[in-house]
Design a protein around this motif. Structure first.
Motif, PDB file in Angstrom:
ATOM      1  N   ASP A   1       0.859  -1.194   0.000  1.00 45.19           N
ATOM      2  CA  ASP A   1       0.000   0.000   0.000  1.00 45.19           C
ATOM      3  C   ASP A   1       0.892   1.240   0.000  1.00 45.19           C
ATOM      4  O   ASP A   1       1.665   1.449   0.944  1.00 45.19           O
ATOM      5  CB  ASP A   1      -0.890  -0.011   1.248  1.00 45.19           C
ATOM      6  N   PRO A   2       0.814   2.073  -1.058  1.00 43.98           N
ATOM      7  CA  PRO A   2       1.712   3.237  -1.135  1.00 43.98           C
ATOM      8  C   PRO A   2       1.464   4.267  -0.041  1.00 43.98           C
ATOM      9  O   PRO A   2       2.306   5.132   0.201  1.00 43.98           O
ATOM     10  CB  PRO A   2       1.410   3.814  -2.520  1.00 43.98           C
ATOM     11  N   ARG A   3       0.306   4.175   0.657  1.00 48.42           N
ATOM     12  CA  ARG A   3      -0.022   5.150   1.701  1.00 48.42           C
ATOM     13  C   ARG A   3       0.398   4.686   3.087  1.00 48.42           C
ATOM     14  O   ARG A   3       0.301   5.439   4.052  1.00 48.42           O
ATOM     15  CB  ARG A   3      -1.528   5.436   1.688  1.00 48.42           C
ATOM     16  N   MET A   4       0.841   3.431   3.178  1.00 47.83           N
ATOM     17  CA  MET A   4       1.248   2.885   4.475  1.00 47.83           C
ATOM     18  C   MET A   4       2.758   2.839   4.574  1.00 47.83           C
ATOM     19  O   MET A   4       3.452   2.556   3.587  1.00 47.83           O
ATOM     20  CB  MET A   4       0.676   1.472   4.672  1.00 47.83           C
ATOM     21  N   SER A   5       3.283   3.102   5.744  1.00 48.71           N
ATOM     22  CA  SER A   5       4.720   3.008   5.952  1.00 48.71           C
ATOM     23  C   SER A   5       5.155   1.551   5.876  1.00 48.71           C
ATOM     24  O   SER A   5       4.337   0.624   5.968  1.00 48.71           O
ATOM     25  CB  SER A   5       5.098   3.582   7.318  1.00 48.71           C
ATOM     26  N   VAL A   6       6.454   1.372   5.688  1.00 48.58           N
ATOM     27  CA  VAL A   6       7.018   0.027   5.632  1.00 48.58           C
ATOM     28  C   VAL A   6       6.671  -0.750   6.899  1.00 48.58           C
ATOM     29  O   VAL A   6       6.227  -1.905   6.849  1.00 48.58           O
ATOM     30  CB  VAL A   6       8.548   0.120   5.455  1.00 48.58           C
ATOM     31  N   GLY A   7       6.864  -0.128   8.043  1.00 54.94           N
ATOM     32  CA  GLY A   7       6.583  -0.804   9.306  1.00 54.94           C
ATOM     33  C   GLY A   7       5.121  -1.187   9.450  1.00 54.94           C
ATOM     34  O   GLY A   7       4.797  -2.284   9.925  1.00 54.94           O
ATOM     35  N   ALA A   8       4.212  -0.291   9.020  1.00 54.36           N
ATOM     36  CA  ALA A   8       2.781  -0.577   9.119  1.00 54.36           C
ATOM     37  C   ALA A   8       2.386  -1.730   8.198  1.00 54.36           C
ATOM     38  O   ALA A   8       1.542  -2.565   8.556  1.00 54.36           O
ATOM     39  CB  ALA A   8       1.971   0.668   8.788  1.00 54.36           C
ATOM     40  N   SER A   9       2.982  -1.791   7.019  1.00 59.48           N
ATOM     41  CA  SER A   9       2.675  -2.876   6.087  1.00 59.48           C
ATOM     42  C   SER A   9       3.092  -4.228   6.650  1.00 59.48           C
ATOM     43  O   SER A   9       2.358  -5.213   6.545  1.00 59.48           O
ATOM     44  CB  SER A   9       3.381  -2.635   4.749  1.00 59.48           C
ATOM     45  N   VAL A  10       4.274  -4.273   7.246  1.00 65.12           N
ATOM     46  CA  VAL A  10       4.744  -5.523   7.833  1.00 65.12           C
ATOM     47  C   VAL A  10       3.916  -5.885   9.066  1.00 65.12           C
ATOM     48  O   VAL A  10       3.514  -7.034   9.254  1.00 65.12           O
ATOM     49  CB  VAL A  10       6.241  -5.433   8.196  1.00 65.12           C
ATOM     50  N   ALA A  11       3.625  -4.876   9.906  1.00 64.24           N
ATOM     51  CA  ALA A  11       2.870  -5.120  11.141  1.00 64.24           C
ATOM     52  C   ALA A  11       1.460  -5.619  10.854  1.00 64.24           C
ATOM     53  O   ALA A  11       0.901  -6.402  11.636  1.00 64.24           O
ATOM     54  CB  ALA A  11       2.815  -3.839  11.972  1.00 64.24           C
ATOM     55  N   GLU A  12       0.884  -5.196   9.735  1.00 67.94           N
ATOM     56  CA  GLU A  12      -0.487  -5.598   9.393  1.00 67.94           C
ATOM     57  C   GLU A  12      -0.604  -7.104   9.225  1.00 67.94           C
ATOM     58  O   GLU A  12      -1.672  -7.688   9.443  1.00 67.94           O
ATOM     59  CB  GLU A  12      -0.911  -4.898   8.097  1.00 67.94           C
ATOM     60  N   ALA A  13       0.496  -7.751   8.831  1.00 63.85           N
ATOM     61  CA  ALA A  13       0.465  -9.192   8.596  1.00 63.85           C
ATOM     62  C   ALA A  13       0.784 -10.020   9.835  1.00 63.85           C
ATOM     63  O   ALA A  13       0.735 -11.252   9.783  1.00 63.85           O
ATOM     64  CB  ALA A  13       1.445  -9.538   7.475  1.00 63.85           C
ATOM     65  N   LEU A  14       1.125  -9.373  10.936  1.00 65.82           N
ATOM     66  CA  LEU A  14       1.454 -10.115  12.165  1.00 65.82           C
ATOM     67  C   LEU A  14       0.222 -10.813  12.723  1.00 65.82           C
ATOM     68  O   LEU A  14      -0.912 -10.349  12.540  1.00 65.82           O
ATOM     69  CB  LEU A  14       2.023  -9.157  13.216  1.00 65.82           C
ATOM     70  N   PRO A  15       0.416 -11.924  13.424  1.00 62.37           N
ATOM     71  CA  PRO A  15      -0.719 -12.629  14.025  1.00 62.37           C
ATOM     72  C   PRO A  15      -1.491 -11.743  14.998  1.00 62.37           C
ATOM     73  O   PRO A  15      -0.918 -10.855  15.643  1.00 62.37           O
ATOM     74  CB  PRO A  15      -0.062 -13.808  14.765  1.00 62.37           C
ATOM     75  N   ARG A  16      -2.766 -11.966  15.091  1.00 60.84           N
ATOM     76  CA  ARG A  16      -3.622 -11.204  16.006  1.00 60.84           C
ATOM     77  C   ARG A  16      -3.143 -11.384  17.449  1.00 60.84           C
ATOM     78  O   ARG A  16      -2.754 -12.474  17.859  1.00 60.84           O
ATOM     79  CB  ARG A  16      -5.071 -11.685  15.888  1.00 60.84           C
ATOM     80  N   GLY A  17      -3.154 -10.299  18.179  1.00 61.78           N
ATOM     81  CA  GLY A  17      -2.722 -10.335  19.573  1.00 61.78           C
ATOM     82  C   GLY A  17      -1.343  -9.759  19.790  1.00 61.78           C
ATOM     83  O   GLY A  17      -0.918  -9.568  20.937  1.00 61.78           O
ATOM     84  N   THR A  18      -0.618  -9.495  18.701  1.00 61.67           N
ATOM     85  CA  THR A  18       0.701  -8.874  18.825  1.00 61.67           C
ATOM     86  C   THR A  18       0.516  -7.365  18.906  1.00 61.67           C
ATOM     87  O   THR A  18       0.074  -6.742  17.950  1.00 61.67           O
ATOM     88  CB  THR A  18       1.584  -9.214  17.606  1.00 61.67           C
TER      89      THR A  18
ATOM     90  N   GLY B   1       1.638  -3.283  20.802  1.00 61.66           N
ATOM     91  CA  GLY B   1       2.565  -2.400  21.507  1.00 61.66           C
ATOM     92  C   GLY B   1       4.024  -2.672  21.228  1.00 61.66           C
ATOM     93  O   GLY B   1       4.430  -2.895  20.082  1.00 61.66           O
ATOM     94  N   PRO B   2       4.852  -2.669  22.286  1.00 55.44           N
ATOM     95  CA  PRO B   2       6.298  -2.853  22.125  1.00 55.44           C
ATOM     96  C   PRO B   2       6.655  -4.169  21.433  1.00 55.44           C
ATOM     97  O   PRO B   2       7.605  -4.223  20.648  1.00 55.44           O
ATOM     98  CB  PRO B   2       6.812  -2.832  23.567  1.00 55.44           C
ATOM     99  N   GLU B   3       5.879  -5.218  21.712  1.00 57.61           N
ATOM    100  CA  GLU B   3       6.151  -6.509  21.078  1.00 57.61           C
ATOM    101  C   GLU B   3       5.972  -6.406  19.562  1.00 57.61           C
ATOM    102  O   GLU B   3       6.756  -6.979  18.796  1.00 57.61           O
ATOM    103  CB  GLU B   3       5.199  -7.571  21.638  1.00 57.61           C
ATOM    104  N   ARG B   4       4.970  -5.640  19.142  1.00 56.80           N
ATOM    105  CA  ARG B   4       4.703  -5.453  17.716  1.00 56.80           C
ATOM    106  C   ARG B   4       5.859  -4.722  17.032  1.00 56.80           C
ATOM    107  O   ARG B   4       6.325  -5.133  15.970  1.00 56.80           O
ATOM    108  CB  ARG B   4       3.390  -4.671  17.571  1.00 56.80           C
TER     109      ARG B   4
END
Length: 330
Positions: A93-110, A112-115
């Protein structure tokens, strides 16, 4: 580690006379923890087969199994089969930062700091500075964007990764770096992988096994070195003959020259493939060239492919092919 099995998979679009069978009865096994390379010319059905595995293409027939269970069945947000697409800019997504794009795919429940720590770990795993997590995809190079796409796929903690032409959109100077990264990550995490490419040299570099696809069908499959040094299907031999090699001046490797009548023949229409072997109108060892091979016109060689070396879908699969140099390493 996990085994992915394509069991007589077919994918068909449209209906009646305008229907197109993009994949026809394809059977392929990805052994646990190994890389299977899938090669074939453009339009052969490679990407459609990959998209079917992750639920992006409909199954008309057959099954796709992950350790015996339906690989396409949703498991909440967990997707055990993840795909890295050819164009990294289009897949992010060109509107999302690199970190947000990767974080979006993390398992549910991750959270704050762990994310944030997990995003940093994933970026480091693909050799990207975690400090780039705040950047947009447009602020990265093509190679860096593809690394982000790999990190995003790994964020889902997959058991199988499908890489679809992931180096074809990159500069040649970057391709080798990305290939080394993919091979290193696959070995370190012991992932099962389907690596799709039209480049035989690239497939040889990363793959343990190779499968060749033509007009929606798997026409040959086996260990990479065996298939590339001793191909049994005429189409595989033609793909190898098309690989540029230093000092080559023509058909100097023992392979018969392709008659002019075949060289001028148009590829088969995928909407209306010919009966029998779909490759026979262009086959240099088929009924248009050699007498006594009329079975190629009427009988489908895929039906008893399992009885031949490399599961070759050819009635007259070569018992021994002429020795030839392997494609050069990238």
């Amino acid at each position: 580690m996990s085994e992915l099995v394509f069991d007589t998979v077919s994918v068909r679009y449209g209906s009646r006379r305008r229907a197109l069978t993009a994949v026809h009865g394809a059977s392929l096994t990805l052994p646990s923890g190994q890389v299977v390379g899938l090669v074939g010319e453009s339009g052969s059905g490679k990407s459609t087969l990959a998209r079917a595995a992750v639920g992006l293409a409909p199954l008309t027939a057959g099954r796709i199994l992950l350790d015996g269970a339906d690989a396409r069945r949703p498991r909440g947000r967990h997707r055990p089969v993840q795909m890295v697409f050819q164009d990294p800019y289009a897949s992010l997504d060109p509107r999302m930062s690199v970190g947000a794009s990767v974080a979006e795919a993390l398992p549910r429940g991750t959270k704050g700091p762990e994310r944030r720590a997990e995003v940093a770990r994933l970026l480091e795993q693909v050799d990207l500075d975690p400090g780039r997590a705040a950047l947009l995809p447009s602020q990265l190079s093509g190679g860096q964007r593809q690394r982000v796409a790999v990190a995003r796929a790994l964020a889902g903690r997959p058991r199988v990764v499908i890489a679809d032409e992931i180096t074809s959109a990159l500069d040649v100077s970057v391709q080798g770096t990305v290939l080394n990264l993919v091979r290193d990550v696959q070995r370190r995490l012991d992932l099962t992988m389907l690596f799709i490419s039209h480049d035989l040299a690239v497939v040889r570099y990363v793959s343990d096994h190779i499968a060749v696809m033509h007009l929606g069908r798997i026409v040959e499959a086996g260990p990479t070195d065996e298939v590339l040094t001793d191909p049994r299907h005429p189409y595989t031999r033609e793909l190898l003959a098309a690989v540029p090699r230093r000092g080559r001046t023509g058909q100097d490797d023992g392979t018969p020259a392709v008659p002019d009548t075949l060289a001028a023949t148009e590829p088969a229409d995928p909407h209306h493939p010919p009966p029998g072997c779909p490759y026979h109108p262009r086959c240099p060892a088929g009924p248009l060239v050699l007498a006594g091979r009329d079975a190629c016109r009427t009988e489908d060689p895929a039906e008893d492919a399992a009885t031949r070396p490399h599961r070759a879908a050819c009635h007259f699969a070569a018992p021994t092919a002429p020795a030839r140099p392997q494609p050069p390493r990238p």
